[in-house]
Every structure is written in C-alpha cells, then in structure tokens.
Design an enzyme around this catalytic site. Structure first.
Site, PDB file in Angstrom:
ATOM      1  N   ASP A  49       0.836  -1.207   0.000  1.00  0.00           N
ATOM      2  CA  ASP A  49       0.000   0.000   0.000  1.00  0.00           C
ATOM      3  C   ASP A  49       0.868   1.253   0.000  1.00  0.00           C
ATOM      4  O   ASP A  49       0.360   2.369  -0.126  1.00  0.00           O
ATOM      5  CB  ASP A  49      -0.993   0.002   1.165  1.00  0.00           C
ATOM      6  CG  ASP A  49      -0.331  -0.074   2.528  1.00  0.00           C
ATOM      7  OD1 ASP A  49       0.913  -0.163   2.598  1.00  0.00           O
ATOM      8  OD2 ASP A  49      -1.064  -0.060   3.541  1.00  0.00           O
ATOM      9  N   SER A  50       2.184   1.066   0.076  1.00  0.00           N
ATOM     10  CA  SER A  50       3.116   2.171  -0.118  1.00  0.00           C
ATOM     11  C   SER A  50       2.955   2.802  -1.493  1.00  0.00           C
ATOM     12  O   SER A  50       3.426   3.921  -1.734  1.00  0.00           O
ATOM     13  CB  SER A  50       4.560   1.684   0.050  1.00  0.00           C
ATOM     14  OG  SER A  50       4.802   0.519  -0.732  1.00  0.00           O
ATOM     15  N   ASP A  88      -0.932  -6.175  -0.085  1.00  0.00           N
ATOM     16  CA  ASP A  88      -1.277  -5.526   1.178  1.00  0.00           C
ATOM     17  C   ASP A  88      -2.784  -5.341   1.307  1.00  0.00           C
ATOM     18  O   ASP A  88      -3.460  -4.937   0.348  1.00  0.00           O
ATOM     19  CB  ASP A  88      -0.637  -4.137   1.249  1.00  0.00           C
ATOM     20  CG  ASP A  88       0.627  -4.107   2.086  1.00  0.00           C
ATOM     21  OD1 ASP A  88       0.819  -5.021   2.908  1.00  0.00           O
ATOM     22  OD2 ASP A  88       1.418  -3.175   1.911  1.00  0.00           O
ATOM     23  N   LYS A 118      -1.041  -9.419   3.029  1.00  0.00           N
ATOM     24  CA  LYS A 118      -0.271  -8.928   4.176  1.00  0.00           C
ATOM     25  C   LYS A 118      -1.115  -7.945   4.958  1.00  0.00           C
ATOM     26  O   LYS A 118      -1.838  -7.131   4.366  1.00  0.00           O
ATOM     27  CB  LYS A 118       1.026  -8.247   3.727  1.00  0.00           C
ATOM     28  CG  LYS A 118       1.897  -7.780   4.917  1.00  0.00           C
ATOM     29  CD  LYS A 118       3.254  -7.281   4.470  1.00  0.00           C
ATOM     30  CE  LYS A 118       3.212  -5.891   3.873  1.00  0.00           C
ATOM     31  NZ  LYS A 118       2.802  -4.853   4.873  1.00  0.00           N
ATOM     32  N   GLU A 120      -1.065  -5.496   8.841  1.00  0.00           N
ATOM     33  CA  GLU A 120      -0.230  -4.945   9.894  1.00  0.00           C
ATOM     34  C   GLU A 120      -0.813  -5.217  11.270  1.00  0.00           C
ATOM     35  O   GLU A 120      -2.034  -5.276  11.445  1.00  0.00           O
ATOM     36  CB  GLU A 120      -0.074  -3.429   9.702  1.00  0.00           C
ATOM     37  CG  GLU A 120       0.624  -3.042   8.409  1.00  0.00           C
ATOM     38  CD  GLU A 120       0.786  -1.542   8.243  1.00  0.00           C
ATOM     39  OE1 GLU A 120       1.291  -1.111   7.195  1.00  0.00           O
ATOM     40  OE2 GLU A 120       0.405  -0.779   9.171  1.00  0.00           O
ATOM     41  N   GLU A 187       9.746  -3.996  10.420  1.00  0.00           N
ATOM     42  CA  GLU A 187      10.075  -2.687   9.844  1.00  0.00           C
ATOM     43  C   GLU A 187      10.502  -1.697  10.907  1.00  0.00           C
ATOM     44  O   GLU A 187       9.853  -1.560  11.957  1.00  0.00           O
ATOM     45  CB  GLU A 187       8.891  -2.106   9.072  1.00  0.00           C
ATOM     46  CG  GLU A 187       9.207  -0.732   8.488  1.00  0.00           C
ATOM     47  CD  GLU A 187       8.174  -0.200   7.513  1.00  0.00           C
ATOM     48  OE1 GLU A 187       8.374   0.923   7.002  1.00  0.00           O
ATOM     49  OE2 GLU A 187       7.175  -0.896   7.254  1.00  0.00           O
TER      50      GLU A 187
END
Length: 271
Positions: A49-50, A88, A118, A120, A187
C-alpha cells in the site's frame, strides 16, 4: 519439462520452509512492467500500500482504497510468473472484525490471483490472522513500524529505541507466528531487537530497517533505484534510474524542439 512447470510460482509454504535457510529476496512491485523485471530475481513481489505514497503522492498509506490495491495486484500477477505475489490489505479493510477481513482478503485473492495477503499488527491482529489462515488465505504479518498506525505511533519513528518496550514488540512477533502467519515483516526496528526476534521466531523474518540476521530483506523498488531524493536510512541505492529518466526525457525534449525527432527512420514513407 514444460514451460508451465519451469515457471511454477513460489508458494507461501515454501517461503515458510526457508526459515534459517537461503535468504529470502523481496521487493515491492506496483505494475506489470516492473513485475516482469523483479520476477527474474525476487522470491516475493509485494504489492504494497506504499504505492499510495510512491505512485500517487499521498502523505501516508491511510487513503489507499481496496479497489486500488486489487487493480495493482492484478497487474503484478499478470506481469510475473515465478515469485510469490503478496498484496497488502489497506487500512480499514481488515481491522473491524475477522469476518470483514476474510471477506476482503477473499476478494483480493479471487480478483488478483495473488498467493497471499499482508496485514499490519501483532497481538491485536492475531485472531484475524488465525481466522484467515484457517480458511485458506496465507498471511504475511507486519510488526514494528506499521505505517497504517502512524497517527498512534506519532509518525514514522524507529521502534525499540526504548528497551522497556522490547517485550511488547517481541510479543507481537510471537503472536503472529503462533496465529499461523507464514512470514513477518520487521520494519524500522533497532538492529539488536530485530536480530533477537529473528533468532527466536519460528517463521521467516523479512527486514526493512531491521537486521542482517533477518531471514530475508525487502525494499521499495523505487527507493533502491534512486527515484527518492531523500530515501530512509535503511535504503541502499542500487541504481540512478531517476537520473537516467531525467536525462532521457531531456534528450527527447531537445530533439523535438530542434526538429531532429522524428527522423527518417521514425516515419512511414509512401511506398
């Protein structure tokens, strides 16, 4: 041996089996053209999602919608043949409940053809990870500096500088492994803590601003290619592609203005 067999994709269980073995190479990929290149060398292609920040000039990843992730995920799957494509789950698509997370993860998987998703979060997302993995959706976890939590973290801050918080970060890594994640991204974690987590974790750790002791590493492709004029400390720039593009565009513009492009070889004569 058929070409289909030669290009069989790496799977999430195969990545899990790499714990303590050959280092895992991971890079982001956002569209088909770069996916074709990255796929020649990387084990994991992360549709992060970056992309909201890298491609769309957003201030954070929080505004990235699910449909956008699916569109880019579909492009990366189409552009690759070998690597495990991980997509993501964007902010707001999984936090509400395990059931909502499954509904959106199932949509991502079905509409992109990716091999995993993925998300978080550590302890707080363990139940969701377990819910997804028990229903056939491989999950890569992400702990430490979690960009979707920048408002609660107070920005993009390195995690673990206060050793009193180490047990909490270690608990997050342990929780996602116990819940069934096949790998975990570490991270922005201070190196000694990232190394300790990697030694203790039962699943592969993928570092980004972590440690050489992680089982693998990941970077944003555009960062390591030199697009970012101020890359984070953890980035090693492997190419000056941004400068090369600038030089190429300048040459094109000069040729157009001087009427040297198009040349005879670039136009169609009457036969």
């Amino acid at each position: 041996m058929s070409q289909e067999i030669l290009t069989r994709r790496i799977t999430a269980p195969e990545i899990l089996g790499r714990k303590g073995g050959e280092p895992i190479v991971a890079l982001t990929a956002y569209h088909a053209n770069t996916a074709r290149i990255v796929d020649n060398h990387a084990d994991i292609l992360l549709v992060g999602d970056s992309l909201g920040m890298v491609l769309y000039a957003m201030d954070s990843t929080l505004g990235v919608p699910l449909d956008l992730m699916i569109a880019h995920g579909r492009a990366v799957v189409r552009g690759s043949k070998r690597g495990l494509v991980v997509v993501d789950m964007p902010f707001g698509s999984y936090e509400e409940s395990p059931a909502v997370a499954f509904r959106n993860a199932a949509r991502i998987t079905a509409e992109t053809g990716c091999g995993a998703v993925k998300l978080e979060g550590g302890v707080r997302m363990a139940d969701t990870i377990r819910f997804l993995t028990e229903r056939g959706i491989p999950v890569m976890a992400h702990v430490g500096l979690t960009p979707q939590s920048i408002n609660t973290l107070g920005g993009f801050k390195t995690q673990g500088r206060d050793t009193a918080l180490w047990p909490l970060i270690k608990a997050d890594a342990q929780a996602v492994a116990s819940a069934g994640a096949f790998a975990v991204v570490l991270e922005g974690i201070v190196e000694p803590l990232a190394a300790e987590i990697s030694r203790e974790s039962s699943i592969p750790t993928i570092g980004i601003g972590g440690s050489r002791e992680c089982d693998g590493q990941i970077l944003v492709l555009e960062d390591m290619l030199g697009y970012n004029p101020k890359p984070p400390r953890f980035v090693k720039v492997y190419g000056a592609v941004g400068n090369a593009i600038d030089a190429a565009v300048k040459s094109y513009a000069d040729d157009v203005r001087s009427r040297t492009f198009p040349g005879d070889e670039n136009v169609y004569p009457l036969k």
